[in-house]
Scaffold this motif. Structure first.
Motif, short mmCIF file in Angstrom:
data_model
loop_
_atom_site.label_atom_id
_atom_site.label_comp_id
_atom_site.label_asym_id
_atom_site.label_seq_id
_atom_site.Cartn_x
_atom_site.Cartn_y
_atom_site.Cartn_z
N ALA A 130 0.75 -1.42 0.00
CA ALA A 130 -0.16 0.17 0.12
C ALA A 130 1.27 1.02 -0.14
O ALA A 130 1.92 1.25 1.20
CB ALA A 130 -0.82 -0.10 0.90
N VAL A 131 0.72 2.07 -0.81
CA VAL A 131 1.40 3.68 -0.47
C VAL A 131 0.50 4.84 -0.60
O VAL A 131 -0.76 4.29 -1.14
CB VAL A 131 1.66 3.75 -1.95
N VAL A 132 0.93 5.33 0.30
CA VAL A 132 0.10 6.55 1.11
C VAL A 132 1.11 7.76 0.57
O VAL A 132 2.14 7.96 0.35
CB VAL A 132 -0.12 6.70 2.39
N PRO A 133 -0.30 9.23 1.10
CA PRO A 133 0.20 10.26 -0.15
C PRO A 133 1.09 10.98 1.04
O PRO A 133 0.74 9.72 2.70
CB PRO A 133 -0.34 11.33 0.37
N GLU A 134 2.45 11.16 1.48
CA GLU A 134 2.91 11.42 2.40
C GLU A 134 2.27 12.34 3.41
O GLU A 134 1.57 13.35 3.12
CB GLU A 134 4.08 12.59 1.26
N ASP A 142 -2.91 -2.57 9.65
CA ASP A 142 -4.23 -2.48 9.86
C ASP A 142 -5.16 -1.35 9.80
O ASP A 142 -6.35 -1.28 9.29
CB ASP A 142 -4.07 -2.31 11.34
N ASP A 143 -4.11 -0.28 9.11
CA ASP A 143 -4.35 1.23 9.54
C ASP A 143 -5.57 1.33 8.24
O ASP A 143 -5.65 2.25 7.97
CB ASP A 143 -4.12 2.22 9.45
N LEU A 144 -5.20 0.40 6.76
CA LEU A 144 -6.65 0.09 5.91
C LEU A 144 -7.58 0.59 6.13
O LEU A 144 -8.64 0.54 4.69
CB LEU A 144 -5.86 -0.40 4.74
N ASP A 193 2.59 -3.35 -6.72
CA ASP A 193 3.85 -4.11 -6.59
C ASP A 193 4.29 -3.78 -5.86
O ASP A 193 5.06 -2.49 -6.37
CB ASP A 193 3.77 -5.17 -8.07
N LEU A 194 4.73 -3.83 -5.29
CA LEU A 194 6.20 -3.58 -4.32
C LEU A 194 7.28 -2.81 -4.93
O LEU A 194 7.55 -1.65 -4.85
CB LEU A 194 6.71 -4.87 -3.86
N GLY A 195 7.78 -3.43 -6.30
CA GLY A 195 9.10 -3.02 -7.05
C GLY A 195 8.58 -1.05 -7.89
O GLY A 195 8.73 -0.17 -7.86
N VAL A 196 6.75 -1.56 -8.40
CA VAL A 196 6.50 -0.30 -8.58
C VAL A 196 5.78 1.34 -7.27
O VAL A 196 6.30 2.02 -7.52
CB VAL A 196 4.71 -1.09 -9.60
N GLY A 211 4.81 -3.22 5.95
CA GLY A 211 3.89 -4.70 5.64
C GLY A 211 3.37 -5.10 4.27
O GLY A 211 3.49 -3.81 3.30
N THR A 212 3.01 -5.76 4.03
CA THR A 212 2.29 -6.59 2.66
C THR A 212 0.83 -7.30 3.11
O THR A 212 0.67 -7.06 3.70
CB THR A 212 3.46 -7.46 1.96
#
Ligand code: ARG
Length: 260
Positions: A130-134, A142-144, A193-196, A211-212
């Motif tokens: 998961a990617v979030v804004p800074e 869990d926060d998702l 995906d992680l690399g992206v 986490g993943t």
């Protein structure tokens, strides 16, 4: 970098030129049989796996790997192989495989039992992250819960997002649009995906959540039942993942090599 790899770069350039400027059959190499063309569906919205450079060329780990395969097969099989990309949206690749419009899908695919395709051996270690804004208050998986998540239409990230408790999931066809929306706070998090994810974090305005959601690997896909094509590709993957070029490319694109 080995000379094989340098030679491969040249082969790739030549192949792209042929695709771009002619529909004539490719010239065969001296002494070889007729050329074999393998058409590959790709969705170039997924750097570092595949994206388009400013000249419109498809670049990234997957195209470099495919160019390596092309060189390898031409050497191994004693005839010219042309591995050609056909650009399409990610959610269309499997449909095109099933309709015999393409022979393979190479686009950072991860495994999903919902996909009725022939799977190759894996070629990269990955995960859905998961990617979030800074500055986001979301710091763990869990926060998702209960949040607004965005994922690519038809991707395994979409499946993973739908499994998050009480989350609202937006399916977006193009991954670049997901991140534009995330910057504009249209979503709370993007699942990719992680690399992206790593590339977007490096671009400066995003953070990766600890986490993943899924730990997985990337594969190549062919039409269900086309084991002949997958056997050929597995041969390429085996040679490629044992080569030095593999580690060089993983390093260059910041992707995780398979654990041996
Ligand atoms: N790994 C994910 C999947 O297989 C996403 C792949 C997306 N690839 C792309 N080129 N947009 O569903």
């Amino acid at each position: 970098m080995t000379s094989k790899f340098l030679k491969m770069g040249l082969a790739a350039t030549m192949a792209c030129t042929m695709v771009a400027c002619s529909s004539q059959p490719a010239a065969t190499e001296e002494g070889s049989e007729e050329a074999v063309t393998i058409t590959i569906g790709v969705s170039p919205d997924y750097a570092p796996y595949e994206s388009k450079d400013t000249d419109g060329n498809i670049v990234g780990f997957d195209p470099d790997m495919v160019a390596w395969f092309e060189e390898y097969l031409t050497e191994e099989e004693g005839k010219t192989y042309n591995l050609e990309f056909k650009e399409m949206s990610f959610d269309n690749i499997i449909t095109q495989l099933q309709g015999d419009q393409i022979d393979l899908g190479v686009s950072g695919f991860t495994y999903s039992e919902e996909r009725a395709v022939e799977w190759s051996d894996p070629y990269i270690k990955t995960a859905q992250v998961a990617v979030v804004p800074e500055g986001s208050s979301i710091t763990s998986i869990d926060d998702l819960k209960g949040k607004h998540l965005a994922a690519q239409t038809g991707a395994t990230g979409e499946i993973a997002a739908n499994e998050v408790e009480d989350a609202t999931v937006s399916s977006v066809q193009n991954v670049q649009d997901i991140f534009t929306g995330l910057s504009a706070n249209q979503y709370d998090a993007a699942i990719v995906d992680l690399g992206v994810g790593k590339q977007y974090v490096e671009s400066g305005s995003f953070t990766m959540v600890d986490g993943t959601l899924l730990d997985e690997e990337n594969y190549i896909v062919a039409k269900e039942g086309n084991t002949e094509m997958i056997d050929l590709i597995n041969k390429c993957i085996a040679a490629f993942t044992e080569s030095e070029d593999y580690l060089t490319l993983c390093d260059q694109y910041d992707l995780l090599p398979l654990e041996k």
